[in-house]
Write a protein that holds these residues in place. Structure first.
Motif, PDB file in Angstrom:
ATOM      1  N   GLY A  72     -11.561  31.979   0.647  1.00 37.70           N
ATOM      2  CA  GLY A  72     -12.365  32.777   1.557  1.00 37.70           C
ATOM      3  C   GLY A  72     -12.754  32.021   2.811  1.00 37.70           C
ATOM      4  O   GLY A  72     -11.931  31.345   3.432  1.00 37.70           O
ATOM      5  N   ASP A  73     -14.040  32.090   3.175  1.00 36.42           N
ATOM      6  CA  ASP A  73     -14.486  31.441   4.410  1.00 36.42           C
ATOM      7  C   ASP A  73     -14.542  29.925   4.299  1.00 36.42           C
ATOM      8  O   ASP A  73     -14.780  29.231   5.282  1.00 36.42           O
ATOM      9  N   ARG A  74     -14.328  29.395   3.075  1.00 40.80           N
ATOM     10  CA  ARG A  74     -14.260  27.930   2.919  1.00 40.80           C
ATOM     11  C   ARG A  74     -12.816  27.431   2.921  1.00 40.80           C
ATOM     12  O   ARG A  74     -12.557  26.281   2.590  1.00 40.80           O
ATOM     13  N   PHE A  75     -11.874  28.303   3.329  1.00 37.21           N
ATOM     14  CA  PHE A  75     -10.470  27.894   3.383  1.00 37.21           C
ATOM     15  C   PHE A  75     -10.251  26.682   4.294  1.00 37.21           C
ATOM     16  O   PHE A  75      -9.506  25.764   3.921  1.00 37.21           O
ATOM     17  N   PRO A  76     -10.866  26.618   5.499  1.00 34.14           N
ATOM     18  CA  PRO A  76     -10.665  25.415   6.327  1.00 34.14           C
ATOM     19  C   PRO A  76     -11.106  24.137   5.615  1.00 34.14           C
ATOM     20  O   PRO A  76     -10.456  23.084   5.757  1.00 34.14           O
ATOM     21  N   GLU A  77     -12.195  24.208   4.852  1.00 30.91           N
ATOM     22  CA  GLU A  77     -12.645  23.036   4.101  1.00 30.91           C
ATOM     23  C   GLU A  77     -11.657  22.689   2.974  1.00 30.91           C
ATOM     24  O   GLU A  77     -11.441  21.516   2.661  1.00 30.91           O
ATOM     25  N   ALA A  78     -11.054  23.713   2.380  1.00 28.49           N
ATOM     26  CA  ALA A  78     -10.046  23.466   1.338  1.00 28.49           C
ATOM     27  C   ALA A  78      -8.837  22.753   1.933  1.00 28.49           C
ATOM     28  O   ALA A  78      -8.277  21.830   1.318  1.00 28.49           O
ATOM     29  N   VAL A  79      -8.441  23.165   3.134  1.00 33.97           N
ATOM     30  CA  VAL A  79      -7.330  22.491   3.821  1.00 33.97           C
ATOM     31  C   VAL A  79      -7.700  21.038   4.110  1.00 33.97           C
ATOM     32  O   VAL A  79      -6.898  20.119   3.883  1.00 33.97           O
ATOM     33  N   ARG A  80      -8.909  20.819   4.579  1.00 35.37           N
ATOM     34  CA  ARG A  80      -9.348  19.449   4.890  1.00 35.37           C
ATOM     35  C   ARG A  80      -9.361  18.592   3.630  1.00 35.37           C
ATOM     36  O   ARG A  80      -8.960  17.427   3.667  1.00 35.37           O
TER      37      ARG A  80
ATOM     38  N   MET B 177       0.849  -1.199   0.000  1.00 31.27           N
ATOM     39  CA  MET B 177       0.000   0.000   0.000  1.00 31.27           C
ATOM     40  C   MET B 177       0.883   1.247   0.000  1.00 31.27           C
ATOM     41  O   MET B 177       1.864   1.322   0.730  1.00 31.27           O
ATOM     42  N   THR B 178       0.509   2.229  -0.816  1.00 33.70           N
ATOM     43  CA  THR B 178       1.259   3.466  -0.888  1.00 33.70           C
ATOM     44  C   THR B 178       1.063   4.271   0.387  1.00 33.70           C
ATOM     45  O   THR B 178      -0.049   4.413   0.888  1.00 33.70           O
ATOM     46  N   GLU B 179       2.178   4.799   0.924  1.00 32.19           N
ATOM     47  CA  GLU B 179       2.082   5.573   2.148  1.00 32.19           C
ATOM     48  C   GLU B 179       1.550   6.972   1.871  1.00 32.19           C
ATOM     49  O   GLU B 179       1.869   7.588   0.857  1.00 32.19           O
ATOM     50  N   ALA B 180       0.737   7.467   2.781  1.00 29.31           N
ATOM     51  CA  ALA B 180       0.221   8.825   2.670  1.00 29.31           C
ATOM     52  C   ALA B 180       1.310   9.816   3.035  1.00 29.31           C
ATOM     53  O   ALA B 180       2.313   9.478   3.649  1.00 29.31           O
ATOM     54  N   ALA B 181       1.119  11.055   2.629  1.00 29.20           N
ATOM     55  CA  ALA B 181       2.067  12.111   2.945  1.00 29.20           C
ATOM     56  C   ALA B 181       1.318  13.261   3.593  1.00 29.20           C
ATOM     57  O   ALA B 181       0.089  13.287   3.647  1.00 29.20           O
ATOM     58  N   GLU B 182       2.076  14.234   4.081  1.00 22.23           N
ATOM     59  CA  GLU B 182       1.481  15.371   4.771  1.00 22.23           C
ATOM     60  C   GLU B 182       1.275  16.524   3.801  1.00 22.23           C
ATOM     61  O   GLU B 182       2.155  16.844   2.991  1.00 22.23           O
ATOM     62  N   LEU B 183       0.112  17.155   3.876  1.00 20.46           N
ATOM     63  CA  LEU B 183      -0.173  18.311   3.042  1.00 20.46           C
ATOM     64  C   LEU B 183       0.760  19.456   3.403  1.00 20.46           C
ATOM     65  O   LEU B 183       0.885  19.806   4.571  1.00 20.46           O
ATOM     66  N   PRO B 184       1.432  20.050   2.407  1.00 23.48           N
ATOM     67  CA  PRO B 184       2.310  21.184   2.712  1.00 23.48           C
ATOM     68  C   PRO B 184       1.503  22.403   3.149  1.00 23.48           C
ATOM     69  O   PRO B 184       0.292  22.475   2.915  1.00 23.48           O
ATOM     70  N   PRO B 185       2.155  23.376   3.798  1.00 23.63           N
ATOM     71  CA  PRO B 185       1.440  24.588   4.211  1.00 23.63           C
ATOM     72  C   PRO B 185       0.829  25.302   3.005  1.00 23.63           C
ATOM     73  O   PRO B 185       1.392  25.287   1.907  1.00 23.63           O
ATOM     74  N   ALA B 186      -0.307  25.927   3.210  1.00 29.45           N
ATOM     75  CA  ALA B 186      -0.990  26.626   2.128  1.00 29.45           C
ATOM     76  C   ALA B 186      -0.263  27.920   1.789  1.00 29.45           C
ATOM     77  O   ALA B 186       0.180  28.635   2.697  1.00 29.45           O
ATOM     78  N   PRO B 187      -0.127  28.250   0.514  1.00 31.92           N
ATOM     79  CA  PRO B 187       0.431  29.547   0.142  1.00 31.92           C
ATOM     80  C   PRO B 187      -0.514  30.670   0.553  1.00 31.92           C
ATOM     81  O   PRO B 187      -1.714  30.446   0.764  1.00 31.92           O
ATOM     82  N   GLN B 188       0.017  31.862   0.651  1.00 33.27           N
ATOM     83  CA  GLN B 188      -0.757  32.993   1.155  1.00 33.27           C
ATOM     84  C   GLN B 188      -2.019  33.244   0.338  1.00 33.27           C
ATOM     85  O   GLN B 188      -3.074  33.570   0.883  1.00 33.27           O
ATOM     86  N   GLN B 189      -1.937  33.070  -0.977  1.00 31.00           N
ATOM     87  CA  GLN B 189      -3.080  33.388  -1.842  1.00 31.00           C
ATOM     88  C   GLN B 189      -4.242  32.414  -1.666  1.00 31.00           C
ATOM     89  O   GLN B 189      -5.375  32.703  -2.085  1.00 31.00           O
ATOM     90  N   ALA B 190      -3.998  31.258  -1.056  1.00 31.12           N
ATOM     91  CA  ALA B 190      -5.059  30.259  -0.902  1.00 31.12           C
ATOM     92  C   ALA B 190      -6.203  30.794  -0.033  1.00 31.12           C
ATOM     93  O   ALA B 190      -7.376  30.541  -0.317  1.00 31.12           O
ATOM     94  N   GLU B 191      -5.887  31.506   1.018  1.00 32.83           N
ATOM     95  CA  GLU B 191      -6.938  32.032   1.895  1.00 32.83           C
ATOM     96  C   GLU B 191      -7.808  33.038   1.162  1.00 32.83           C
ATOM     97  O   GLU B 191      -9.030  33.080   1.353  1.00 32.83           O
ATOM     98  N   ALA B 192      -7.185  33.848   0.302  1.00 34.41           N
ATOM     99  CA  ALA B 192      -7.952  34.831  -0.457  1.00 34.41           C
ATOM    100  C   ALA B 192      -8.858  34.150  -1.477  1.00 34.41           C
ATOM    101  O   ALA B 192     -10.002  34.573  -1.691  1.00 34.41           O
ATOM    102  N   VAL B 193      -8.371  33.084  -2.108  1.00 33.26           N
ATOM    103  CA  VAL B 193      -9.144  32.385  -3.141  1.00 33.26           C
ATOM    104  C   VAL B 193     -10.337  31.650  -2.526  1.00 33.26           C
ATOM    105  O   VAL B 193     -11.464  31.740  -3.026  1.00 33.26           O
TER     106      VAL B 193
END
Length: 238
Positions: free
Chosen positions: A19-27, A1-17
């Protein structure tokens, strides 16, 4: 089975793109990096560039989608571009169309977990759901097939004056040039290549737009193709 990896930190522009659904985008990014890798939906090498190459690259497609329309994401796979589009555009009615069970299972889990009430997951191929799903204003697709073949699947799903928006790479202009004859048969009246995401993703995302008129020929063309395929199978059985 392929091992999972960790999501890298979000770039600054991600929060602007997002918006209030940024936490869901991270998830969602975490799910792609974890279950998406373990289930073989994305390659482990894609995890370090999930934000720029996948999440943001797809989210900026929202710049080209009209307000309040119905969308069908053909060959949605792990939900790209359909899920990022749904996160930034709650005004849209989105269908994620995907033929493989393991992918639709993942998509259904994501939709429920993120609370995307305006998103529906349908298992099937475009030609199988033709006439079973209502025609849509916009068809989206990313990394599904060459443009001529993709149009044969996506254009018949459009309503009059609808459009297909296909995220493509550097070969977009060449693909469009080579697909013009096939597009004409499908009732496409306008086609173009443009970019979205200037200042957000580098390079900006490349989109091929194909538009149909009042009487799109895609449904008739698809019906003829399906009939020819059935005839061919019947002949081979004889």
């Amino acid at each position: 089975m392929t091992e999972a990896a960790e999501l890298p930190p979000a770039p600054q522009q991600a929060e602007a793109v997002f918006g209030d659904r940024f936490p869901e985008a991270v998830r969602y990014g975490e799910l792609l990096a974890d279950a998406g890798v373990r289930r073989g939906l994305i390659g482990p090498r894609e995890v370090p560039r999930l934000w720029e190459r996948h999440l943001l690259n797809c989210a900026v497609l929202s710049e080209a989608v009209p307000e309040g329309v119905s969308v069908c994401d053909v060959g949605s796979g792990a939900g790209l571009p359909g899920i990022p589009l749904a996160l930034v555009r709650p005004d849209l009615r989105i269908t994620l169309l995907e033929p493989l069970l393991r992918r639709t299972n993942f998509l259904e889990e994501v939709v429920e977990l993120l609370g995307l009430d305006h998103v529906m997951v349908v298992r099937g191929r475009a030609e199988e759901v033709l006439g079973k799903l209502p025609p849509v204003h916009v068809v989206t697709a990313r990394a599904v097939a060459p443009l001529d073949r993709l149009a044969g699947w996506g254009v018949p799903l459009l309503r009059p004056y609808g459009e297909m928006l296909a995220l493509k790479g550097d070969t977009a202009e060449e693909e469009l040039k080579g697909a013009r004859a096939a597009l004409s048969k499908l009732g496409v009246v306008e086609s173009s290549v443009f970019h979205v995401g200037e200042g957000v993703v580098d390079p900006p995302s490349t989109v091929v737009r194909v538009e149909v008129g009042e009487s799109p020929g895609g449904v008739r063309f698809a019906a003829k193709r399906a009939k020819a395929a059935r005839t061919g199978r019947a002949r081979r059985r004889r």
